[in-house]
Design an enzyme around this catalytic site. Structure first.
Site, short mmCIF file in Angstrom:
data_model
loop_
_atom_site.label_atom_id
_atom_site.label_comp_id
_atom_site.label_asym_id
_atom_site.label_seq_id
_atom_site.Cartn_x
_atom_site.Cartn_y
_atom_site.Cartn_z
N GLU A 170 -8.62 -3.65 0.38
CA GLU A 170 -7.20 -4.02 0.40
C GLU A 170 -6.88 -4.95 1.56
O GLU A 170 -6.12 -5.92 1.42
CB GLU A 170 -6.31 -2.76 0.47
N GLU B 270 -9.18 5.15 -5.77
CA GLU B 270 -7.97 5.98 -5.86
C GLU B 270 -8.01 6.82 -7.14
O GLU B 270 -7.67 8.01 -7.14
CB GLU B 270 -6.72 5.10 -5.83
C1 1HE Z 1 -11.22 -8.85 -11.62
C2 1HE Z 1 -11.28 -7.81 -10.66
C3 1HE Z 1 -10.04 -7.32 -10.16
C4 1HE Z 1 -13.29 -8.34 -11.19
N1 1HE Z 1 -8.90 -7.86 -10.64
N2 1HE Z 1 -10.07 -9.35 -12.06
N3 1HE Z 1 -10.43 -5.09 -6.07
C5 1HE Z 1 -11.29 -5.95 -5.49
O1 1HE Z 1 -10.98 -6.61 -4.53
C6 1HE Z 1 -12.63 -6.06 -6.12
C7 1HE Z 1 -12.77 -7.42 -6.76
N4 1HE Z 1 -13.96 -7.52 -7.58
C8 1HE Z 1 -15.20 -7.73 -7.04
O2 1HE Z 1 -15.41 -7.73 -5.84
C9 1HE Z 1 -16.31 -7.98 -8.02
O3 1HE Z 1 -15.73 -8.40 -9.25
C10 1HE Z 1 -17.21 -6.75 -8.29
C11 1HE Z 1 -18.05 -6.47 -7.04
C12 1HE Z 1 -16.41 -5.51 -8.67
C13 1HE Z 1 -18.15 -7.06 -9.49
O4 1HE Z 1 -18.83 -8.29 -9.25
P1 1HE Z 1 -19.53 -9.06 -10.47
O5 1HE Z 1 -20.28 -10.21 -9.88
O6 1HE Z 1 -20.28 -8.06 -11.29
O7 1HE Z 1 -18.35 -9.57 -11.42
P2 1HE Z 1 -17.33 -10.80 -11.22
O8 1HE Z 1 -17.96 -12.05 -11.74
O9 1HE Z 1 -16.81 -10.84 -9.84
O10 1HE Z 1 -16.11 -10.35 -12.14
C14 1HE Z 1 -16.19 -10.43 -13.57
C15 1HE Z 1 -14.79 -10.76 -14.05
O11 1HE Z 1 -13.92 -9.68 -13.70
C16 1HE Z 1 -14.22 -11.99 -13.37
O12 1HE Z 1 -13.33 -12.58 -14.28
P3 1HE Z 1 -13.80 -13.88 -15.13
O13 1HE Z 1 -12.60 -14.21 -15.96
O14 1HE Z 1 -14.18 -14.93 -14.12
O15 1HE Z 1 -14.99 -13.43 -15.95
C17 1HE Z 1 -13.41 -11.40 -12.22
O16 1HE Z 1 -12.37 -12.25 -11.80
C18 1HE Z 1 -12.86 -10.17 -12.88
N5 1HE Z 1 -12.48 -9.14 -11.92
N6 1HE Z 1 -12.57 -7.53 -10.42
C19 1HE Z 1 -8.94 -8.85 -11.56
N7 1HE Z 1 -9.99 -6.34 -9.28
C20 1HE Z 1 -2.90 0.33 -6.58
S1 1HE Z 1 -3.30 -0.66 -5.29
C21 1HE Z 1 -5.02 -0.84 -5.35
C22 1HE Z 1 -5.42 -2.03 -4.58
C23 1HE Z 1 -6.79 -2.47 -4.95
O17 1HE Z 1 -7.40 -1.99 -5.86
S2 1HE Z 1 -7.42 -3.71 -3.95
C24 1HE Z 1 -9.04 -3.94 -4.56
C25 1HE Z 1 -9.08 -4.92 -5.67
#
Ligand code: 1HE
Length: 262
Positions: free
Chosen positions: A136, A116
């Site tokens: 989403e 977005e």
């Molecule tokens: C997060 C987020 C997040 C990572 N919110 N904390 N977005 C998603 O559904 C995407 C979610 N994220 C992922 O699928 C993956 O993190 C990635 C593919 C982007 C990257 O993977 P990777 O293996 O490099 O990293 P990771 O181990 O998954 O994430 C590292 C840290 O970032 C980890 O936290 P930690 O405390 O365990 O180190 C994750 O929890 C954190 N993290 N992404 C919160 N999105 C206005 S409405 C819009 C609606 C949306 O955007 S929906 C899509 C949300």
């Protein structure tokens, strides 16, 4: 830097002449967008000095942005949810309709709210490892940062709904074919390409850039008769400016660059 460090600036600004580079500075959370980051982004784009003519937006680390910070969703009431979307709208509005064109460098995840955000930028350069997704549906939520409108305008609502329903992840080339990216470059070559494009954008007449950023999207929304009328006004305003006259004369006197294939 530790995520718990509340002093950590989530948005960094570096100014080099007419080019501002804005960095999403939350690599440890894959540049997931929380309210503080959105507010910092808004403030950054609304307070750019007038010497800045173009901005580049990059993500720190390996990803552009993992979208909404899902940890901020937990306690939101319906009323709070609506208010939260307004924060996204306000920030992206300041970027899309701000004072300067913005070139984005997309790499790794360009996901959910990250897509977005990307769709509010004027030029998008994707590195080969960039991927686009709207998870989403998987998360049980919906677009809330203007994507229903902006991403649908870029690729059509049918593709947006398919991406959301199926979790389809597009690679950089697929994204480019659909219009999510304007360029695809080698890994780590995005910033150099963005700087090259930024230099060209900064070299345009400021009034032309204004018309491109502000008038063109409005015209695209208007019925044909109104759009053509608005265009004619904007054309008259730009061509009447001394800078336009000087630039056209420079071409006629063979002092200006020709258009060359790239
Ligand atoms: C997060 C987020 C997040 C990572 N919110 N904390 N977005 C998603 O559904 C995407 C979610 N994220 C992922 O699928 C993956 O993190 C990635 C593919 C982007 C990257 O993977 P990777 O293996 O490099 O990293 P990771 O181990 O998954 O994430 C590292 C840290 O970032 C980890 O936290 P930690 O405390 O365990 O180190 C994750 O929890 C954190 N993290 N992404 C919160 N999105 C206005 S409405 C819009 C609606 C949306 O955007 S929906 C899509 C949300």
């Amino acid at each position: 830097m530790s995520e718990n460090n509340t002093d950590q600036k989530l948005v960094l600004l570096d100014i080099d002449g007419p080019v501002a580079t804005v960095t999403l500075n939350r690599a440890e959370k894959r540049n997931a967008l929380n309210v503080r980051m959105l507010n910092e982004l808004r403030d950054c784009f609304t307070t750019l000095p007038s010497t800045v003519k173009v901005a580049i937006l990059v993500g720190s680390g390996q990803h552009f942005s993992a979208g909404l910070d899902l940890s901020e969703l937990t306690e939101a009431s319906i009323e709070e949810g609506i208010y939260q979307s307004q924060i996204w709208y306000e920030t992206f509005e300041k970027i899309q309709f701000g004072r300067v064109p913005v070139v984005g460098v997309l790499k790794g995840a360009v996901v959910g709210g990250g897509l977005e955000l990307a769709s509010s930028l004027h030029v998008r350069v994707a590195e080969q490892d960039a991927y686009f997704a709207l998870p989403e549906g998987q998360r049980g939520i919906f677009l809330g940062g203007g994507g229903s409108v902006r991403i649908s305008k870029l690729i059509g609502f049918s593709r947006v709904s398919e991406m959301m329903l199926t979790g389809h992840v597009l690679n950089a080339n697929e994204g480019q074919q659909l219009g999510l990216a304007h360029y695809v470059v080698a890994p780590d070559a995005g910033l150099a390409k963005a700087r090259e494009l930024a230099k060209r954008i900064a070299g345009n007449a400021a009034l032309s850039n204004f018309a491109i950023m502000r008038a063109l999207p409005l015209i695209a929304e208007q019925p044909m008769s109104q759009g053509l009328f608005t265009e004619s006004l904007m054309a008259a305003v730009t061509q009447n400016a001394p800078e336009a006259k000087a630039r056209v004369n420079a071409f006629l006197q063979k002092r200006a660059e020709k258009v060359v294939p790239q």
